[in-house]
Every structure is written in structure tokens, then in C-alpha cells.
Design a protein around this motif. Structure first.
Motif, PDB file in Angstrom:
ATOM      1  N   LEU A 232      -9.593  -2.360 -14.365  1.00 20.64           N
ATOM      2  CA  LEU A 232      -9.875  -2.165 -12.942  1.00 20.64           C
ATOM      3  C   LEU A 232      -8.923  -1.170 -12.285  1.00 20.64           C
ATOM      4  N   LEU A 233      -8.043  -0.557 -13.073  1.00 20.83           N
ATOM      5  CA  LEU A 233      -7.032   0.326 -12.502  1.00 20.83           C
ATOM      6  C   LEU A 233      -7.650   1.464 -11.699  1.00 20.83           C
ATOM      7  N   ARG A 234      -8.586   2.193 -12.288  1.00 21.19           N
ATOM      8  CA  ARG A 234      -9.154   3.348 -11.595  1.00 21.19           C
ATOM      9  C   ARG A 234      -9.953   2.931 -10.370  1.00 21.19           C
ATOM     10  N   HIS A 235     -10.525   1.733 -10.402  1.00 23.33           N
ATOM     11  CA  HIS A 235     -11.274   1.252  -9.239  1.00 23.33           C
ATOM     12  C   HIS A 235     -10.348   1.054  -8.038  1.00 23.33           C
ATOM     13  N   VAL A 236      -9.178   0.451  -8.271  1.00 22.94           N
ATOM     14  CA  VAL A 236      -8.300   0.159  -7.138  1.00 22.94           C
ATOM     15  C   VAL A 236      -7.612   1.408  -6.598  1.00 22.94           C
ATOM     16  N   LEU A 237      -7.563   2.481  -7.381  1.00 23.28           N
ATOM     17  CA  LEU A 237      -6.938   3.704  -6.878  1.00 23.28           C
ATOM     18  C   LEU A 237      -7.626   4.194  -5.611  1.00 23.28           C
ATOM     19  N   THR A 238      -8.935   3.974  -5.499  1.00 24.41           N
ATOM     20  CA  THR A 238      -9.670   4.415  -4.309  1.00 24.41           C
ATOM     21  C   THR A 238      -9.403   3.518  -3.109  1.00 24.41           C
ATOM     22  N   CYS A 239      -8.727   2.397  -3.316  1.00 23.42           N
ATOM     23  CA  CYS A 239      -8.445   1.458  -2.232  1.00 23.42           C
ATOM     24  C   CYS A 239      -7.066   1.654  -1.621  1.00 23.42           C
ATOM     25  N   LEU A 240      -6.238   2.489  -2.228  1.00 22.51           N
ATOM     26  CA  LEU A 240      -4.853   2.619  -1.785  1.00 22.51           C
ATOM     27  C   LEU A 240      -4.778   3.362  -0.461  1.00 22.51           C
ATOM     28  N   THR A 241      -3.878   2.904   0.399  1.00 17.86           N
ATOM     29  CA  THR A 241      -3.760   3.483   1.733  1.00 17.86           C
ATOM     30  C   THR A 241      -2.466   4.252   1.945  1.00 17.86           C
ATOM     31  N   SER A 242      -1.621   4.327   0.921  1.00 13.80           N
ATOM     32  CA  SER A 242      -0.369   5.074   1.074  1.00 13.80           C
ATOM     33  C   SER A 242       0.080   5.604  -0.276  1.00 13.80           C
ATOM     34  N   GLY A 243       0.862   6.679  -0.231  1.00 11.21           N
ATOM     35  CA  GLY A 243       1.436   7.220  -1.452  1.00 11.21           C
ATOM     36  C   GLY A 243       2.377   6.242  -2.117  1.00 11.21           C
ATOM     37  N   ALA A 244       3.009   5.374  -1.316  1.00  9.94           N
ATOM     38  CA  ALA A 244       3.943   4.400  -1.885  1.00  9.94           C
ATOM     39  C   ALA A 244       3.222   3.419  -2.800  1.00  9.94           C
TER      40      ALA A 244
ATOM     41  N   THR B 111       2.473  -2.993   1.758  1.00  7.83           N
ATOM     42  CA  THR B 111       2.810  -2.406   0.465  1.00  7.83           C
ATOM     43  C   THR B 111       3.795  -3.262  -0.332  1.00  7.83           C
ATOM     44  N   PRO B 112       4.913  -3.721   0.245  1.00  7.22           N
ATOM     45  CA  PRO B 112       5.831  -4.556  -0.548  1.00  7.22           C
ATOM     46  C   PRO B 112       5.187  -5.844  -1.060  1.00  7.22           C
ATOM     47  N   ILE B 113       4.236  -6.374  -0.297  1.00  5.22           N
ATOM     48  CA  ILE B 113       3.595  -7.632  -0.689  1.00  5.22           C
ATOM     49  C   ILE B 113       2.627  -7.419  -1.841  1.00  5.22           C
ATOM     50  N   LEU B 114       1.834  -6.355  -1.759  1.00  6.48           N
ATOM     51  CA  LEU B 114       0.778  -6.148  -2.747  1.00  6.48           C
ATOM     52  C   LEU B 114       1.301  -5.503  -4.026  1.00  6.48           C
ATOM     53  N   THR B 115       1.997  -4.382  -3.896  1.00  4.77           N
ATOM     54  CA  THR B 115       2.381  -3.609  -5.084  1.00  4.77           C
ATOM     55  C   THR B 115       3.882  -3.474  -5.269  1.00  4.77           C
ATOM     56  N   GLY B 116       4.669  -3.863  -4.261  1.00  4.04           N
ATOM     57  CA  GLY B 116       6.105  -3.650  -4.293  1.00  4.04           C
ATOM     58  C   GLY B 116       6.893  -4.850  -4.781  1.00  4.04           C
TER      59      GLY B 116
ATOM     60  N   ASN C 190       7.519  17.364   2.785  1.00  7.02           N
ATOM     61  CA  ASN C 190       6.140  16.908   2.967  1.00  7.02           C
ATOM     62  C   ASN C 190       5.935  15.495   2.448  1.00  7.02           C
ATOM     63  N   MET C 191       6.945  14.642   2.637  1.00 10.33           N
ATOM     64  CA  MET C 191       6.871  13.251   2.223  1.00 10.33           C
ATOM     65  C   MET C 191       7.025  12.358   3.438  1.00 10.33           C
ATOM     66  N   THR C 192       6.359  11.196   3.408  1.00  7.58           N
ATOM     67  CA  THR C 192       6.473  10.231   4.499  1.00  7.58           C
ATOM     68  C   THR C 192       6.794   8.860   3.928  1.00  7.58           C
ATOM     69  N   HIS C 193       7.577   8.073   4.673  1.00  4.10           N
ATOM     70  CA  HIS C 193       7.924   6.722   4.263  1.00  4.10           C
ATOM     71  C   HIS C 193       6.713   5.816   4.453  1.00  4.10           C
ATOM     72  N   TYR C 194       6.600   4.769   3.622  1.00  2.00           N
ATOM     73  CA  TYR C 194       5.411   3.919   3.695  1.00  2.00           C
ATOM     74  C   TYR C 194       5.310   3.168   5.028  1.00  2.00           C
ATOM     75  N   LEU C 195       6.420   2.998   5.755  1.00  2.00           N
ATOM     76  CA  LEU C 195       6.369   2.335   7.056  1.00  2.00           C
ATOM     77  C   LEU C 195       5.910   3.275   8.171  1.00  2.00           C
ATOM     78  N   ASP C 196       5.849   4.559   7.888  1.00  2.00           N
ATOM     79  CA  ASP C 196       5.371   5.538   8.858  1.00  2.00           C
ATOM     80  C   ASP C 196       3.854   5.435   8.951  1.00  2.00           C
TER      81      ASP C 196
END
Length: 260
Positions: free
Chosen positions: A62-74, A164-169, A232-238
Motif C-alpha cells: 500500500l506504500l504507493r497508494h498512501v503517497l498520494t495522501c500525504l499533505t507535507s514534505g515531512a 505528522t508526528p502522530i501518523l509518521t513521526g 525553498n524548504m518549509t517546516h511541517y508546522l508551517d
């Protein structure tokens, strides 16, 4: 150490960045990770995408499927680090970390017999911003699998602050380590034996983390305000770093894709 001992954790330092152009502060800090006897690999966005898409990854269907669900680079960076160290093993570090004082003593604290190593971070979690692990270690498998499951079954808006910290961090990583090595709550320092007789060492204490014994955390981010924006980087809390995906969209999309 006996000469016939085969080292388990490869001497490779892995780091990821959006691109390969850095401010002087970050460039100087990254150079500190070119440690004696270690290879250093910087994975930019292009390399990250190749790792996700150039292999079958039957272990993670399911890895490639969830890639389309990500909302941040983090989030993507979290999944990438678990996958990269599952494949290659080695040392992962965030790019704003610096080697702690233990690296500069004779030898290192990561010895030939270690199968995986995390430090206790300031919040009591096993460190996600820095760890070392052998290829195809069960902890890597569970870290990535747990992150994928948490994304799919998440019932909160994917662009919520702090999701992000809860799901993947760190939260997901702690859950995965407990699943693969037993126990509950916050793992304590020690060596643990888990599935397939694979081991994991958890080192240090919250005090050691504050005093940069193994790694100095966020050294550059705290000292060089604006450098991330310049690269050109942003913090995940931004908020500007997060895209909007409606609640349940990921789960429904995966169910639809699997029907075809």
C-alpha cells in the motif's frame, strides 16, 4: 573486536534534502557528517521519488497508494527514511543535526555487533531524527508499516497541525518499536531482542539528548533563522507547507484503486 565479526550496521550516513543547494550554515553543518570510515549519501527530491517508484516493494503493497495522501514534505521524508534504511541500512540523521561528542572519541558508540540503535530523545521517545540500523531489520519494517496503517485509518484532517508526528513521526515510530520488541509505554535504555532474534539498543537519557551526547539536534534550525526558506524548504508546522486533503479521502481512494 575479533577480526571475524561481520559488522551489522553499514558505515553509511544518509540524509535527505529538497535539493543540493545550501546556505553556508547548512553546508558547513552537513560537512561534519563526512566522518572517518563512513560514506555519506545525500538524497534529494529526485532520489527520494526514485526510491519510492523504481522498485516493486512487495513488502509494502500500500506504500504507493498512501503517497498520494500525504499533505507535507515531512510526511514523505518520514516514509522515505524508514524505506531507505530498510533497503540499505546505515545511519539516518536530519540535516540540521550535528554529530555529538561520542562520535569523536576513539571508535564510536555504534559497534560491529549492534543490529539497531536509537537514543532516548528529550521527550522520552526513541529518536526518529537520528538512528542507526541494519538492512531489513524488523524495526524498519514495522516503522514503515505502522506509518502506512496510521495514514489509512486516520480520522482527522490530514493537514491538521501536529498530525505528522502522530501518523509518521515519533509517535508512530515508538508504536512500531513496541510492536516489534514488546513492552508498552516509553522504551527504557537497554538492549532488546525481538523477532527473528534481531536486537535493538536504546542508549542514553533525556539529559544526554539535551547535552548532545550522541547527536546535537536542530543545531542549525535554531541558529540560522530563514535558511530553510532560502533553500525553498518549509517546516511541517508551517501552514504553507501543507496541502488540503478532506477527511477519509485516503482510505476511500485506496479502496477504489484496489477494486480496479
Amino acid at each position: 573486536m575479533s577480526s571475524n565479526v561481520t559488522r551489522k550496521i553499514p558505515k553509511i550516513v544518509h540524509m535527505t534534502s529538497k535539493g543540493r543547494c545550501f546556505t553556508k550554515a547548512f553546508a558547513d553543518n552537513i560537512k561534519q557528517w563526512t566522518l572517518p570510515g563512513y560514506s555519506f549519501v545525500l538524497h534529494d527530491d529526485e532520489a527520494v521519488e526514485k526510491l519510492f517508484h523504481n522498485y516493486e516493494w512487495t513488502e509494502f503493497p500500500l506504500l504507493r497508494h498512501v503517497l498520494t495522501c500525504l499533505t507535507s514534505g515531512a510526511m514523505k521524508a518520514d516514509l522515505w527514511r524508514y524505506l531507505a534504511l530498510w533497503k540499505w541500512g546505515g545511519v539516518y540523521t536530519d540535516m540540521d543535526n550535528a554529530p555529538g561528542r561520542e562520535w569523536f572519541k576513539e571508535g564510536t558508540f555504534i559497534n560491529d555487533t549492534m543490529d539497531a540503535m536509537f537514543e532516548i530523545e528529550r521527550g522520552g521517545y526513541p529518536s526518529q531524527y537520528f538512528y542507526a540500523i541494519s538492512p531489513h531489520h524488523p524495526a524498519s519494517y514495522f516503522m514503515l508499516s505502522a506509518a502506512i496503517q496510521r495514514i489509512i485509518f486516520n480520522d482527522k484532517p490530514m493537514n491538521s497541525q501536529g498530525i505528522t508526528p502522530i501518523l509518521t513521526g515519533p509517535g508512530g515510530l515508538k508504536h512500531a518499536i513496541v510492536r516489534s520488541f514488546g513492552g508498552s509505554g516509553y522504551p527504557m535504555p537497554g538492549t532488546y531482542i525481538g523477532r527473528s532474534n534481531r536486537s535493538m539498543a536504546i542508549l542514553g537519557s533525556r539529559r544526554d539528548a539535551r547535552q548532545s551526547r550522541y547527536v546535537g539536534r536542530c543545531i542549525i534550525r535554531n541558529a540560522a533563522k530563514g535558511d530553510e526558506a532560502a533553500m525553498n524548504m518549509t517546516h511541517y508546522l508551517d501552514k504553507s507547507s501543507r496541502t488540503s486533503i478532506p477527511r477519509h479521502t485516503c482510505r476511500l481512494k485506496i479502496m477504489k484503486d484496489k477494486q480496479h
